[in-house]
Design a protein around this motif. Structure first.
Motif, PDB file in Angstrom:
ATOM      1  N   HIS A   1      -2.885  -6.133  11.062  1.00  0.00           N
ATOM      2  CA  HIS A   1      -2.897  -4.404  11.072  1.00  0.00           C
ATOM      3  C   HIS A   1      -2.813  -3.731   9.537  1.00  0.00           C
ATOM      4  O   HIS A   1      -2.635  -4.455   8.238  1.00  0.00           O
ATOM      5  CB  HIS A   1      -1.237  -4.571  11.227  1.00  0.00           C
ATOM      6  CG  HIS A   1      -0.796  -2.547  11.560  1.00  0.00           C
ATOM      7  ND1 HIS A   1      -0.968  -2.057  10.403  1.00  0.00           N
ATOM      8  CD2 HIS A   1      -0.570  -2.192  13.023  1.00  0.00           C
ATOM      9  CE1 HIS A   1      -0.239  -0.663  11.030  1.00  0.00           C
ATOM     10  NE2 HIS A   1      -0.017  -0.877  12.574  1.00  0.00           N
ATOM     11  N   GLU A   2      -3.933  -3.078   9.338  1.00  0.00           N
ATOM     12  CA  GLU A   2      -4.217  -2.507   7.750  1.00  0.00           C
ATOM     13  C   GLU A   2      -3.781  -0.585   8.109  1.00  0.00           C
ATOM     14  O   GLU A   2      -4.142  -0.010   8.843  1.00  0.00           O
ATOM     15  CB  GLU A   2      -5.541  -2.571   7.455  1.00  0.00           C
ATOM     16  CG  GLU A   2      -5.918  -2.007   5.891  1.00  0.00           C
ATOM     17  CD  GLU A   2      -7.343  -2.764   5.329  1.00  0.00           C
ATOM     18  OE1 GLU A   2      -6.731  -3.520   4.674  1.00  0.00           O
ATOM     19  OE2 GLU A   2      -7.863  -2.160   6.546  1.00  0.00           O
ATOM     20  N   LEU A   3      -2.796  -0.205   6.805  1.00  0.00           N
ATOM     21  CA  LEU A   3      -2.866   1.350   7.349  1.00  0.00           C
ATOM     22  C   LEU A   3      -2.983   1.701   5.530  1.00  0.00           C
ATOM     23  O   LEU A   3      -2.853   1.485   4.570  1.00  0.00           O
ATOM     24  CB  LEU A   3      -1.597   1.408   7.379  1.00  0.00           C
ATOM     25  CG  LEU A   3      -0.506   3.421   6.942  1.00  0.00           C
ATOM     26  CD1 LEU A   3      -1.201   4.003   8.214  1.00  0.00           C
ATOM     27  CD2 LEU A   3       0.612   3.059   7.050  1.00  0.00           C
ATOM     28  N   THR A   4      -4.269   3.293   5.935  1.00  0.00           N
ATOM     29  CA  THR A   4      -4.696   3.556   4.446  1.00  0.00           C
ATOM     30  C   THR A   4      -4.678   4.759   5.148  1.00  0.00           C
ATOM     31  O   THR A   4      -4.468   5.710   5.131  1.00  0.00           O
ATOM     32  CB  THR A   4      -6.479   3.497   4.529  1.00  0.00           C
ATOM     33  OG1 THR A   4      -6.064   2.297   4.559  1.00  0.00           O
ATOM     34  CG2 THR A   4      -6.839   3.822   3.591  1.00  0.00           C
ATOM     35  N   VAL A   5      -3.798   5.609   4.061  1.00  0.00           N
ATOM     36  CA  VAL A   5      -3.662   6.469   3.349  1.00  0.00           C
ATOM     37  C   VAL A   5      -3.735   7.978   2.723  1.00  0.00           C
ATOM     38  O   VAL A   5      -4.167   6.720   1.313  1.00  0.00           O
ATOM     39  CB  VAL A   5      -2.234   7.254   3.464  1.00  0.00           C
ATOM     40  CG1 VAL A   5      -1.395   8.670   3.816  1.00  0.00           C
ATOM     41  CG2 VAL A   5      -1.628   5.919   4.577  1.00  0.00           C
TER      42      VAL A   5
END
Length: 381
Positions: free
Chosen positions: A220-224
């Protein structure tokens, strides 16, 4: 993917020792100093406006949202979803929050959820997350990188093992993101990394990436990322109010205030008792007075809100109630001017006391405020 909502005047603080860093030949700035300066930038921020891109990647899918974001910390924000492949937050969704009300527009359902929260205490979630990084995480400087045409410092962070869990308190997202457990498996067996990019000129985070991997495989990878960022610039009038689209169904929730007033004199006619005239320390000033009426159970509650106009989320409030809402046996007994009162310590510092038919509370999120002194100035009006 599910979300837990879009939660949460001064000059920009310059980054000491950061401007002009060119790479290998110069000593890189301290990661701790970079985060410390980001905290100070946030503490004195009057506004933020940006285009925000959020991408979530798992082995099975990639979801992206592009949003227009405007904020006046700690309480006011507007988020308009411009593009989205997230079925739970479709394009056209709008969230607008001010001190007393939140509107959330769901375009497919053509509904607006209007939530009243006139007595909500506003903390600055972004500053608290930055302080947590500074206090609890291992930080390291990993060079510089250009983000949206701006020079940034790359900060790698390592959270304590006990802080690894199914939620991520975002810095750039200014909210809490819930990581779907089905996408990650057993969290205790996973590797978690967090990278924050801090803009060199603004001294403020403009990108964040959280990665959860299992035996080298990204689960899981979250980029903002903030693009077209501006800080402490004027915002368009009416940014933090909302008019529902014609034909939309409005559903309300929470206690609708009898009134929100900008002075004690204006609020005085709306309440059945005399309002106090407290002496509060400088630089606190009265921000608003909220009146909520629940005559069937709690009568009329009036809350006087004071804040420091120079520091975000430095706020104290004084509540006047017709019904006692505190339990003396659960609090520490104290006194002022020979009058018995009760203290509560913790995240919110409070003093309570009863006076004839009324009950009073003074509370602050800041340690060390002279609450007993303010209580003494009120006494029994």
């Amino acid at each position: 993917m599910k979300r837990r909502g879009f939660l949460t005047a001064g000059a920009v603080v310059a980054l000491a020792g950061c401007v002009g860093y060119t790479g290998e030949d110069d000593e890189p700035p301290s990661s701790e100093d970079l985060v410390r300066n980001a905290i100070e930038t946030r503490r004195h921020m009057s506004s933020l406006e940006a285009r925000r891109v959020m991408t979530v990647e798992t082995p099975d899918e990639t979801v992206e949202r592009v949003e227009r974001v405007a904020r006046r910390p700690p309480a006011k924000q507007r988020i308009e979803v411009l593009e989205s492949t997230d079925p739970d937050v479709p394009a056209g969704s709008v969230t607008v929050t001010n001190r007393a009300t939140t509107w959330e527009y769901n375009p497919p359902a053509e509904t607006v959820d209007k939530q009243y929260h006139p007595n909500k205490v506003d903390t600055d979630s972004t500053r608290l997350v930055l302080e947590t990084l500074l206090e609890d995480h291992r930080l390291s400087h990993d060079g510089t990188e250009t983000i949206d045409g701006r020079e940034t410092h790359v900060i790698e962070t390592q959270p304590p093992v006990e802080d690894i869990g199914p939620t991520i308190d975002l810095v750039v997202g200014d909210t809490t993101y819930v990581v779907p457990l089905r996408a990650t498996g057993d969290l205790e067996e996973l590797d978690v990394s967090r990278t924050v990019w801090i803009d060199d000129a603004y001294g403020y985070p403009v990108k964040e990436q959280n990665t959860i991997s299992d035996d080298g495989e990204t689960r899981h990878e979250l980029t903002v990322t903030y693009e077209n960022l501006s800080i402490n610039e004027p915002l368009e009038s009416g940014t933090f109010t909302y008019e529902p689209p014609s034909g939309a169904t409005v559903v309300t929730d929470g206690p609708e205030p009898k009134g929100v007033f900008d002075s004690l004199a204006a609020a005085d006619d709306a309440v059945p008792y005399t309002l106090p005239q407290p002496d509060v320390p400088e630089p606190y000033v009265l921000d608003r007075v909220t009146v909520v009426e629940k005559a069937d159970r709690f009568g009329t509650t009036t809350t006087l809100w004071y804040n420091d106009p120079n520091v975000i989320a430095k706020e104290l409030f004084i509540a006047v109630r017709e019904v006692q809402r505190f339990r003396p046996d659960a609090l520490e007994e104290t006194e002022f001017d020979g009058r018995t009162a009760y203290r509560r310590d913790g995240r919110i510092q409070s003093v309570f006391w009863a006076c004839d038919d009324l009950n009073y509370e003074i509370s602050s999120l800041i340690d060390g405020e002279p609450l007993l002194g303010i209580a003494s100035s009120i006494g029994c009006p």
